[in-house]
Design a protein around this motif. Structure first.
Motif, PDB file in Angstrom:
ATOM      1  N   ILE A  17       5.780   2.499   7.410  1.00 35.89           N
ATOM      2  CA  ILE A  17       5.419   2.624   6.003  1.00 35.89           C
ATOM      3  C   ILE A  17       4.749   1.343   5.517  1.00 35.89           C
ATOM      4  O   ILE A  17       4.022   1.333   4.519  1.00 35.89           O
ATOM      5  CB  ILE A  17       6.656   2.991   5.152  1.00 35.89           C
ATOM      6  N   PRO A  42      10.052   3.601   7.774  1.00 32.77           N
ATOM      7  CA  PRO A  42      10.726   4.203   6.617  1.00 32.77           C
ATOM      8  C   PRO A  42      12.250   4.055   6.717  1.00 32.77           C
ATOM      9  O   PRO A  42      12.827   4.220   7.796  1.00 32.77           O
ATOM     10  CB  PRO A  42      10.311   5.678   6.697  1.00 32.77           C
ATOM     11  N   CYS A  77       2.576   2.344   2.236  1.00 33.72           N
ATOM     12  CA  CYS A  77       2.686   3.668   1.608  1.00 33.72           C
ATOM     13  C   CYS A  77       1.426   4.501   1.823  1.00 33.72           C
ATOM     14  O   CYS A  77       0.978   5.231   0.932  1.00 33.72           O
ATOM     15  CB  CYS A  77       2.983   3.534   0.115  1.00 33.72           C
ATOM     16  N   GLU A  99       4.271   2.626  -6.356  1.00 30.24           N
ATOM     17  CA  GLU A  99       5.042   3.074  -5.192  1.00 30.24           C
ATOM     18  C   GLU A  99       5.801   1.934  -4.529  1.00 30.24           C
ATOM     19  O   GLU A  99       6.572   2.163  -3.602  1.00 30.24           O
ATOM     20  CB  GLU A  99       4.112   3.729  -4.171  1.00 30.24           C
ATOM     21  N   VAL A 100       5.551   0.707  -4.983  1.00 29.71           N
ATOM     22  CA  VAL A 100       6.161  -0.475  -4.372  1.00 29.71           C
ATOM     23  C   VAL A 100       6.886  -1.255  -5.457  1.00 29.71           C
ATOM     24  O   VAL A 100       6.265  -1.956  -6.260  1.00 29.71           O
ATOM     25  CB  VAL A 100       5.098  -1.362  -3.687  1.00 29.71           C
ATOM     26  N   ARG A 177       8.610   4.027  -3.155  1.00 30.45           N
ATOM     27  CA  ARG A 177       8.913   4.351  -1.761  1.00 30.45           C
ATOM     28  C   ARG A 177       9.380   3.115  -0.990  1.00 30.45           C
ATOM     29  O   ARG A 177      10.031   3.233   0.046  1.00 30.45           O
ATOM     30  CB  ARG A 177       7.671   4.944  -1.091  1.00 30.45           C
TER      31      ARG A 177
END
Length: 264
Positions: A17, A42, A77, A99-100, A177
């Motif tokens: 990821i 992940p 991601c 997403e981070v 994520r």
């Protein structure tokens, strides 16, 4: 706390990821990152340790575009954040940062907003959630970090540990994520460190992908899936905590751990 990584049948290995290749960064003539290669899978918890000035925080900040490297590639991601030292355009960079999640040592709460409003601001402004939806999500996250009773409080009334737990809830509200933690306990009084680490342990047990820069060796040993040792702008060693802490291959790792564990 470790997650079961046993693969069954012929399942293909997970794609990273986070994928970093040839990462280089300098401040003037001082080389801070010297060609780093690293992958994060992940649900992995990667803990980055090393002496002060080794490049740990700069490495982490390059993973969400807070620092722009001179060279190398960062993919996170499913997007290319940095390609040969060139950063994503601002619009795409801001979308990626949703997403981070990032948690800093200095909390960075909005002092004029209540705890609840600190947590709901991002989802409402960036994800278009209604106030009701955002508040329901925020209340659940505040309960997760043990602060449901502080929803209406203002940041100035909180302890350092409580502020940092609000900062974690605020980052989680964007449903990231990957979570990046840059020395999240270093600004806290010693008796408040445990409450923040407990929340981070909970996230790890739930499968959150995490990169953590820390001086908390017990956390690295107990929670990390991979411990990365940095010195002089490079990764000198990386492996499972049991190996790094009991049988490191590099003399520099041994001397660093001997110094910090003796001091502890």
């Amino acid at each position: 706390m470790k997650k079961d990584s046993v693969m069954t049948g012929a399942s293909p290995p997970a794609e990273p990821i986070v994928r970093i290749r040839g990462l280089r960064k300098s401040f003037g003539n001082h080389v801070v990152l010297n060609g780093i290669d690293f992958d994060v899978l992940p649900s992995q918890v990667v803990v980055v340790i090393g002496p002060s000035g080794s490049g740990k925080s700069t490495f982490l900040r390059c993973c969400n575009g807070l620092e722009q490297p001179e060279g190398g590639t960062v993919e996170i991601c499913g997007r290319t954040l940095v390609q040969d030292g060139r950063m994503l355009p601002d619009h795409d960079l801001n979308a990626l940062r949703e997403e981070v999640g990032m948690v800093f040592q200095s909390f960075n709460l909005f002092p004029h907003l209540s705890v609840l409003d600190n947590v709901t601001l991002g989802p409402r402004k960036l994800h278009g959630l209604s106030r009701k939806e955002a508040e329901e999500r925020a209340q659940a996250l505040l309960a997760k970090v043990g602060l449901a009773h502080k929803a209406t409080a203002m940041p100035a009334s909180l302890s350092g540990g409580q502020k940092q737990r609000v900062a974690i809830a605020r980052a989680l509200a964007m449903e990231p994520r990957v979570m990046l933690f840059d020395e999240p306990t270093s600004a806290l009084d010693p008796e408040l460190v445990g409450e923040v680490l407990q929340v981070m342990k909970l996230l790890a047990s739930e499968g959150m992908t995490m990169m953590v820069v820390t001086h908390e060796m017990d956390f690295a040993r107990e929670v990390g899936d991979v411990v990365v040792v940095m010195d002089g702008g490079g990764i000198i060693e990386a492996g499972e905590p049991a190996t790094i802490f009991t049988n490191p291959t590099q003399e520099r790792t041994r001397s660093f751990l001997q110094a910090v564990l003796t001091r502890a």
